[in-house]
Scaffold this motif. Structure first.
Motif, PDB file in Angstrom:
ATOM      1  N   UNK A  54       0.844  -1.204   0.000  1.00  0.00           N
ATOM      2  CA  UNK A  54       0.000   0.000   0.000  1.00  0.00           C
ATOM      3  C   UNK A  54       0.875   1.248   0.000  1.00  0.00           C
ATOM      4  N   UNK A  55       1.945   1.253   0.792  1.00  0.00           N
ATOM      5  CA  UNK A  55       2.877   2.383   0.794  1.00  0.00           C
ATOM      6  C   UNK A  55       3.566   2.534  -0.566  1.00  0.00           C
ATOM      7  N   UNK A  56       3.876   1.413  -1.223  1.00  0.00           N
ATOM      8  CA  UNK A  56       4.499   1.478  -2.554  1.00  0.00           C
ATOM      9  C   UNK A  56       3.565   2.158  -3.547  1.00  0.00           C
ATOM     10  N   UNK A  76       3.440   6.126  -2.191  1.00  0.00           N
ATOM     11  CA  UNK A  76       4.648   6.948  -2.264  1.00  0.00           C
ATOM     12  C   UNK A  76       5.412   6.815  -3.575  1.00  0.00           C
ATOM     13  N   UNK A  77       5.417   5.628  -4.178  1.00  0.00           N
ATOM     14  CA  UNK A  77       6.184   5.420  -5.409  1.00  0.00           C
ATOM     15  C   UNK A  77       5.294   5.409  -6.648  1.00  0.00           C
ATOM     16  N   UNK A  78       4.012   5.675  -6.462  1.00  0.00           N
ATOM     17  CA  UNK A  78       3.049   5.715  -7.557  1.00  0.00           C
ATOM     18  C   UNK A  78       3.083   4.421  -8.377  1.00  0.00           C
ATOM     19  N   UNK A  79       3.226   3.338  -7.666  1.00  0.00           N
ATOM     20  CA  UNK A  79       3.223   2.018  -8.280  1.00  0.00           C
ATOM     21  C   UNK A  79       1.817   1.707  -8.761  1.00  0.00           C
ATOM     22  N   UNK A  80       1.708   1.049  -9.895  1.00  0.00           N
ATOM     23  CA  UNK A  80       0.389   0.703 -10.411  1.00  0.00           C
ATOM     24  C   UNK A  80      -0.148  -0.511  -9.659  1.00  0.00           C
ATOM     25  N   UNK A  81      -1.427  -0.499  -9.402  1.00  0.00           N
ATOM     26  CA  UNK A  81      -2.050  -1.615  -8.705  1.00  0.00           C
ATOM     27  C   UNK A  81      -3.044  -2.269  -9.666  1.00  0.00           C
ATOM     28  N   UNK A  82      -2.854  -3.574  -9.844  1.00  0.00           N
ATOM     29  CA  UNK A  82      -3.715  -4.321 -10.748  1.00  0.00           C
ATOM     30  C   UNK A  82      -4.455  -5.412 -10.002  1.00  0.00           C
ATOM     31  N   UNK A  83      -5.101  -6.257 -10.747  1.00  0.00           N
ATOM     32  CA  UNK A  83      -5.906  -7.325 -10.158  1.00  0.00           C
ATOM     33  C   UNK A  83      -5.097  -8.297  -9.321  1.00  0.00           C
TER      34      UNK A  83
END
Length: 124
Positions: free
Chosen positions: A102-104, A107-114
């Motif tokens: 969740x922090x990634x 803070x790092x604007x990581x994409x979250x997928x399925x």
């Protein structure tokens, strides 16, 4: 571990907590090094370090700070067992697992997928 504190060590002090963590980490480090050299993986470490896209210093710093973070976490977990109980320590450890992804994302604007959503839901 809680059984070890109460029945085997018969001491519940912070130095005992640190000693227990140090010995566990020492055995794990020795086992990892034996595996690293027995498997022949040590020869590929230089190439892995040079292939790190941010450079050698960033590679080493990533490893060092990851080790520091894990040791801090381990001391905290053992400290929770010492101070409260092993059940409480396991609950806190399990509930904190999804925090890093969740922090990634935040803070790092990581994409979250399925796949990440499913793994986050399955973590606890």
């Amino acid at each position: 571990m809680q059984y070890s504190f109460q029945k085997i060590l018969k001491k519940e002090t912070f130095s005992v907590v640190l000693n227990m963590q140090i010995y566990i980490a020492l055995v794990a480090t020795c086992a990892s090094l034996i595996g690293l050299f027995a498997n022949g993986e040590w020869s590929s470490l230089k190439g892995e370090m040079e292939g790190f896209h941010k450079g050698r210093v960033s590679y080493v710093m990533t490893l060092v700070w990851t080790a520091v973070a894990w040791q801090t976490t381990s001391v905290g977990v053992v400290g929770l067992i010492f101070a409260v109980s092993s059940l409480f320590s396991n609950v806190i450890s399990t509930l904190s697992l999804p925090i890093v992804p969740i922090f990634a994302v935040i803070f790092f604007h990581n994409k979250i997928g399925g796949v990440k959503v499913v793994s986050l839901l399955m973590a606890p």
